[in-house]
Design a protein around this motif. Structure first.
Motif, PDB file in Angstrom:
ATOM      1  N   LEU A 152      67.847  63.780 -40.116  1.00 39.09           N
ATOM      2  CA  LEU A 152      66.316  63.922 -40.293  1.00 39.09           C
ATOM      3  C   LEU A 152      66.421  64.998 -39.110  1.00 39.09           C
ATOM      4  O   LEU A 152      65.293  66.784 -39.018  1.00 39.09           O
ATOM      5  CB  LEU A 152      65.161  63.419 -40.197  1.00 39.09           C
ATOM      6  CG  LEU A 152      65.676  62.423 -42.115  1.00 39.09           C
ATOM      7  CD1 LEU A 152      64.844  61.339 -42.261  1.00 39.09           C
ATOM      8  CD2 LEU A 152      65.586  63.897 -42.940  1.00 39.09           C
ATOM      9  N   SER A 156      68.635  70.491 -41.647  1.00 35.74           N
ATOM     10  CA  SER A 156      69.340  69.709 -42.730  1.00 35.74           C
ATOM     11  C   SER A 156      68.833  70.420 -43.922  1.00 35.74           C
ATOM     12  O   SER A 156      67.481  71.168 -43.893  1.00 35.74           O
ATOM     13  CB  SER A 156      69.502  68.529 -43.274  1.00 35.74           C
ATOM     14  OG  SER A 156      67.832  68.008 -42.621  1.00 35.74           O
ATOM     15  N   ASP A 160      69.592  68.234 -48.486  1.00 36.92           N
ATOM     16  CA  ASP A 160      70.237  66.790 -47.597  1.00 36.92           C
ATOM     17  C   ASP A 160      68.293  65.841 -47.241  1.00 36.92           C
ATOM     18  O   ASP A 160      69.358  64.731 -46.820  1.00 36.92           O
ATOM     19  CB  ASP A 160      70.275  66.976 -46.172  1.00 36.92           C
ATOM     20  CG  ASP A 160      72.108  68.201 -47.107  1.00 36.92           C
ATOM     21  OD1 ASP A 160      72.749  67.339 -47.613  1.00 36.92           O
ATOM     22  OD2 ASP A 160      72.427  68.870 -46.150  1.00 36.92           O
ATOM     23  N   ARG A 161      67.274  66.768 -47.220  1.00 36.46           N
ATOM     24  CA  ARG A 161      66.283  65.702 -46.410  1.00 36.46           C
ATOM     25  C   ARG A 161      65.936  64.898 -47.458  1.00 36.46           C
ATOM     26  O   ARG A 161      65.599  63.093 -47.553  1.00 36.46           O
ATOM     27  CB  ARG A 161      65.108  66.403 -45.712  1.00 36.46           C
ATOM     28  CG  ARG A 161      65.607  67.306 -44.766  1.00 36.46           C
ATOM     29  CD  ARG A 161      64.389  68.086 -44.228  1.00 36.46           C
ATOM     30  NE  ARG A 161      63.688  69.349 -45.538  1.00 36.46           N
ATOM     31  CZ  ARG A 161      63.885  70.035 -44.924  1.00 36.46           C
ATOM     32  NH1 ARG A 161      64.928  70.537 -44.171  1.00 36.46           N
ATOM     33  NH2 ARG A 161      63.607  71.519 -45.639  1.00 36.46           N
ATOM     34  N   THR A 165      65.634  60.943 -46.763  1.00 35.57           N
ATOM     35  CA  THR A 165      64.549  60.058 -47.069  1.00 35.57           C
ATOM     36  C   THR A 165      65.272  58.514 -47.993  1.00 35.57           C
ATOM     37  O   THR A 165      64.107  58.131 -47.625  1.00 35.57           O
ATOM     38  CB  THR A 165      63.407  61.098 -48.357  1.00 35.57           C
ATOM     39  OG1 THR A 165      63.249  61.793 -46.849  1.00 35.57           O
ATOM     40  CG2 THR A 165      62.112  60.065 -48.209  1.00 35.57           C
TER      41      THR A 165
END
Length: 320
Positions: A152, A156, A160-161, A165
């Protein structure tokens, strides 16, 4: 939960400790007075030499008898109990206790020491099992959390985040479940009410995803909440493994819980009461249900065993 068999002390009549000590002191006080009076009478009949030898022999016999009784009823149990306590202190279990002790007071003391040592050893085993489990089970979510946090921090995409998450959330929930399971195990060690309560009462309003049938009702030395919690854990465990019906029935010193599920594999039978042992980890199982049941029953002075059966699973819970 080590699965050790608690040493049992047979209840056999023995004189109370007060009687043993009082009898010894009375003998020490009375016998010399009797001997002196009788010595004056017998001395004129048997002769002073023969009378002296007679009373000396009687003194040796009485002293030997008292010494044997004191050793058998007091000293030997104390030595055995001391050896057992030292073995527990050193973490060993190679100091077996006699099956009975000399006096009721020493039997009660031995029973209290055995119960205390068993509780301490079970707690140590539970703590060791939890420590081993934590180092193994929490390693994976912690690694996922660290990896996701590092990713993170880098550039990204939004997709992807979102995935990272979700990984963090899943790993955090998994760690939370493990800590919650530990709190449940710790709370199961708290003293429970002695009851009595009946199986039929405990089954009323019991939330379970299967049918619970009382074949033969009985009263057990648990309060209603504790008995209901034990039955709930056993029913949930049976339902999670595919059982449709759980049957409760009285036995000589307690009750049995049987289900119509697939049963327990032979290789797992020795481990089912161990904390965190589960065959359903992929489905979210924590392996704490049977460990909590075992702890609650032992706190109440009972014992749960996995009985042999041709089909399904059968637990026998006794309070003898």
């Amino acid at each position: 939960m080590s699965g050790r068999v608690k040493p049992r002390i047979r209840r056999k009549w023995r004189p109370p400790l007060a009687l043993v000590i009082g009898g010894t002191l009375a003998a020490v006080l009375i016998l010399p007075a009797i001997s002196i009076g009788y010595f004056k009478v017998a001395g004129f009949i048997l002769g002073w030499g023969e009378t002296t030898l007679l009373f000396f022999t009687l003194a040796i016999v009485v002293t030997s008898l008292l010494a044997f009784l004191l050793w058998r009823l007091v000293l030997r149990p104390v030595y055995a109990l001391t050896a057992h306590a030292l073995a527990v202190k050193e973490g060993r279990d190679d100091a077996p206790l006699p099956t009975q002790f000399g006096t009721p007071e020493l039997s009660d003391l031995a029973r209290a020491v055995i119960d205390m040592s068993t509780t301490l050893q079970d707690r140590e085993a539970g703590l060791r099992a939890y420590t081993n489990h934590v180092t193994h089970e929490l390693k994976s979510p912690l690694t996922s959390l660290i990896g996701a946090a590092e990713l993170l921090q880098s550039d990204s995409s939004a997709e992807d985040r979102a995935a990272l998450t979700n990984t963090i959330r899943t790993s955090a929930y998994k760690m939370q479940d493990q800590l919650h399971a530990l709190r449940r195990l710790a709370s199961a060690r708290d003293p429970v009410g002695k009851g009595p309560s009946s199986l039929s009462e405990a089954c009323e309003g019991l939330d379970a995803d299967l049918t619970i049938r009382v074949e033969q009702d009985t009263s057990v030395p648990l309060d209603l909440d504790a008995l209901r919690a034990v039955l709930a854990h056993l029913a949930q465990n049976a339902a999670a493994h595919g059982a449709q019906t759980v049957t409760l029935s009285a036995i000589s010193d307690g009750f049995s819980v049987s289900d119509d599920g697939p049963g327990i594999a032979p290789g797992n039978r020795a481990h089912i009461f161990e904390p965190f042992f589960t065959t359903r980890r992929a489905e979210g199982g924590t392996g704490m249900g049977l460990a909590i049941v075992k702890t609650m029953i032992e706190v109440a002075g009972g014992e749960i065993v996995l009985a042999d059966t041709f089909s399904g699973t059968r637990f026998e819970i006794g309070f003898g």
